[in-house]
Design a protein around this motif. Structure first.
Motif, short mmCIF file in Angstrom:
data_model
loop_
_atom_site.label_atom_id
_atom_site.label_comp_id
_atom_site.label_asym_id
_atom_site.label_seq_id
_atom_site.Cartn_x
_atom_site.Cartn_y
_atom_site.Cartn_z
N GLY A 2 0.90 -6.54 -9.86
CA GLY A 2 1.36 -7.87 -10.22
C GLY A 2 2.71 -7.87 -10.88
O GLY A 2 2.86 -8.33 -12.01
N THR A 3 3.72 -7.36 -10.21
CA THR A 3 5.05 -7.36 -10.79
C THR A 3 6.10 -7.66 -9.73
O THR A 3 5.94 -7.29 -8.58
CB THR A 3 5.36 -6.00 -11.46
OG1 THR A 3 6.68 -6.04 -11.97
CG2 THR A 3 5.24 -4.85 -10.48
N SER A 4 7.15 -8.33 -10.15
CA SER A 4 8.25 -8.62 -9.23
C SER A 4 9.42 -7.68 -9.44
O SER A 4 10.45 -7.82 -8.83
CB SER A 4 8.72 -10.07 -9.44
OG SER A 4 9.14 -10.27 -10.77
N SER A 5 9.27 -6.68 -10.34
CA SER A 5 10.34 -5.72 -10.59
C SER A 5 10.12 -4.48 -9.75
O SER A 5 9.05 -4.24 -9.20
CB SER A 5 10.38 -5.37 -12.08
OG SER A 5 9.14 -4.79 -12.47
N GLY A 6 11.16 -3.62 -9.66
CA GLY A 6 11.04 -2.39 -8.91
C GLY A 6 11.31 -2.60 -7.43
O GLY A 6 11.47 -3.71 -6.96
N PRO A 7 11.37 -1.49 -6.70
CA PRO A 7 11.65 -1.59 -5.27
C PRO A 7 10.57 -2.33 -4.51
O PRO A 7 9.39 -2.29 -4.88
CB PRO A 7 11.75 -0.12 -4.82
CG PRO A 7 11.09 0.67 -5.89
CD PRO A 7 11.21 -0.10 -7.15
N ALA A 8 10.96 -2.97 -3.45
CA ALA A 8 10.00 -3.72 -2.65
C ALA A 8 9.04 -2.77 -1.96
O ALA A 8 9.37 -1.62 -1.65
CB ALA A 8 10.74 -4.56 -1.61
N GLN A 9 7.84 -3.24 -1.74
CA GLN A 9 6.86 -2.51 -0.96
C GLN A 9 6.77 -3.14 0.43
O GLN A 9 6.96 -4.35 0.58
CB GLN A 9 5.50 -2.53 -1.65
CG GLN A 9 5.50 -1.78 -2.99
CD GLN A 9 4.10 -1.66 -3.57
OE1 GLN A 9 3.42 -2.65 -3.77
NE2 GLN A 9 3.68 -0.43 -3.83
N VAL A 10 6.48 -2.31 1.41
CA VAL A 10 6.42 -2.77 2.78
C VAL A 10 5.11 -2.31 3.41
O VAL A 10 4.79 -1.12 3.40
CB VAL A 10 7.61 -2.24 3.62
CG1 VAL A 10 7.54 -2.78 5.04
CG2 VAL A 10 8.93 -2.64 2.96
N GLY A 11 4.37 -3.26 3.94
CA GLY A 11 3.12 -2.96 4.60
C GLY A 11 3.14 -3.43 6.04
O GLY A 11 4.08 -4.10 6.48
N VAL A 12 2.08 -3.10 6.76
CA VAL A 12 2.01 -3.46 8.17
C VAL A 12 0.59 -3.93 8.49
O VAL A 12 -0.39 -3.44 7.91
CB VAL A 12 2.42 -2.27 9.07
CG1 VAL A 12 1.47 -1.09 8.92
CG2 VAL A 12 2.55 -2.70 10.53
N LEU A 13 0.51 -4.88 9.38
CA LEU A 13 -0.77 -5.46 9.77
C LEU A 13 -1.44 -4.58 10.82
O LEU A 13 -0.82 -4.19 11.82
CB LEU A 13 -0.55 -6.86 10.34
CG LEU A 13 -1.75 -7.79 10.41
CD1 LEU A 13 -2.16 -8.25 9.01
CD2 LEU A 13 -1.43 -9.01 11.27
N LEU A 14 -2.70 -4.25 10.59
CA LEU A 14 -3.48 -3.54 11.60
C LEU A 14 -3.69 -4.46 12.81
O LEU A 14 -3.97 -5.64 12.64
CB LEU A 14 -4.83 -3.12 11.02
CG LEU A 14 -4.79 -2.01 9.97
CD1 LEU A 14 -6.09 -1.97 9.17
CD2 LEU A 14 -4.54 -0.66 10.64
N PRO A 15 -3.57 -3.95 14.02
CA PRO A 15 -3.58 -4.81 15.21
C PRO A 15 -5.00 -5.20 15.67
O PRO A 15 -5.36 -4.99 16.83
CB PRO A 15 -2.87 -3.95 16.25
CG PRO A 15 -3.19 -2.55 15.87
CD PRO A 15 -3.22 -2.55 14.35
N THR A 16 -5.77 -5.79 14.79
CA THR A 16 -7.13 -6.19 15.17
C THR A 16 -7.13 -7.38 16.13
O THR A 16 -7.91 -7.42 17.07
CB THR A 16 -7.97 -6.53 13.92
OG1 THR A 16 -7.28 -7.52 13.14
CG2 THR A 16 -8.19 -5.30 13.07
#
Length: 328
Positions: A2-16
């Motif tokens: 729950g923070t807006s500081s620091g480097p961004a995180q990047v995720g990907v959607l599983l192709p269900t």
């Protein structure tokens, strides 16, 4: 989380959903995708939810399996529709999955995309489509109370406008105190921003404009402060669809094909309400970087292709480092 500081995180959607469109329901390719995404450096894996509107395998079951073959990545729903399950069943499933994933779970929650097929889906399980936003907020409140029910002084009964429940203290508690973070999948309407600021741990929109994103995120900060919450308690996320191909026209054609099968609509129609980018990996990275400059700190990428796995490495090699560098 729950923070807006620091480097961004990047995720990907599983192709269900893509599996379902192709008519090839199978767990093994999804788990291979999950392993590969973690190895390539993605920060999170996500699964969508639908029964008959846009069918796919159940996201909680898929994430449970993905949790067993990964060790680092966050696992999330983008987005779960709680109304499709009884609230007590949902609370129980989420707490159980929090244990299975070792507190790596994040629940992005949606009240239902406003399409006729979504209304039909609600009707199929006996859920009310009216007042669905208020119902979602109440389910979130019930879940949180259930996940705290074993603490001294926490009521074991819930009395809401739409739901009543008894014996919440008998349900298994989640792995982490208070349960997994709850993010609201919504737009930038004043009502949505108010709900995020007051009740949720994250905001997961798919706004088509980075400028609109920035204005909405600043407003959430103001509303959160007025409600006595720190903006750092709310994760600014983004759900965006990208199609990577060095030939921009070919990328657009692939994305058009994808959307025709996914929504039965054109890119022009969908780009009016959702975030899209297509072209080279560098072009897609630049489009996402604009949102990072506007405040986004957890990007959830849906690959806009019915055969998206070949794009995964290009996204990892180019998009991930560019987005992360932009946020430092």
């Amino acid at each position: 989380m729950g923070t807006s500081s620091g480097p961004a995180q990047v995720g990907v959607l599983l192709p269900t959903r893509e599996q379902a469109i192709n008519g090839t329901f199978a767990a093994a390719p999804l788990l291979d995708f999950a392993r590969q995404a973690e190895q390539l450096g993605f920060d999170s894996l996500w699964a969508g939810d639908s029964l008959i509107a846009r069918p796919r395998l159940d996201p909680l079951v898929v994430l449970s399996a993905a949790g067993a073959v990964t060790s680092r990545v966050t696992l999330g729903t983008a987005a779960l529709t709680p109304a499709l399950r009884h609230p007590l069943t949902g609370a129980h499933q989420a707490a159980s999955l929090d244990h299975v994933t070792g507190s790596r779970l994040v629940l992005g929650l949606g009240s239902g995309f406003p399409m006729p097929e979504t209304e039909e889906e609600f009707a199929a399980v006996g859920a009310s489509f009216t007042h669905r936003a208020g119902r979602l907020d109440e389910i979130a409140a019930l879940w949180r109370q259930a996940w705290r029910a074993t603490r001294p002084g926490t009521p074991s009964d819930f009395q809401g406008r739409y739901w009543q429940a008894c014996g919440l203290d008998r349900l298994p508690g989640p792995h982490r105190p208070g349960g997994p973070p709850l993010w609201l999948a919504g737009s930038d309407t004043p009502r949505v921003l108010e709900r995020v600021a007051r009740h949720y741990d994250g905001w997961m929109p798919f706004l088509p404009s980075a400028e609109a994103y920035g204005a909405a995120w600043r407003r959430i900060g103001e509303l959160a402060a007025a409600a006595g919450r720190s903006a750092d308690a709310i994760t600014p996320a983004l759900y965006a669809t990208i199609t990577v191909d060095a030939d921009r026209r070919r990328a657009r054609a692939e994305l058009e094909h994808y959307l025709k099968h996914y929504y039965g609509r054109t890119l022009e129609q969908m780009a009016a309400v959702q975030a899209y980018a297509w072209g080279s990996a560098e072009e897609c990275a630049d489009a996402l970087a604009a949102y990072v400059r506007s405040g986004a700190r957890h990007l959830i990428i849906r690959i806009g292709s019915l055969q998206g796995e070949p794009q995964l490495k290009q996204i990892a090699d180019v998009v991930l480092p560019r987005v992360k560098e932009m946020s430092r």
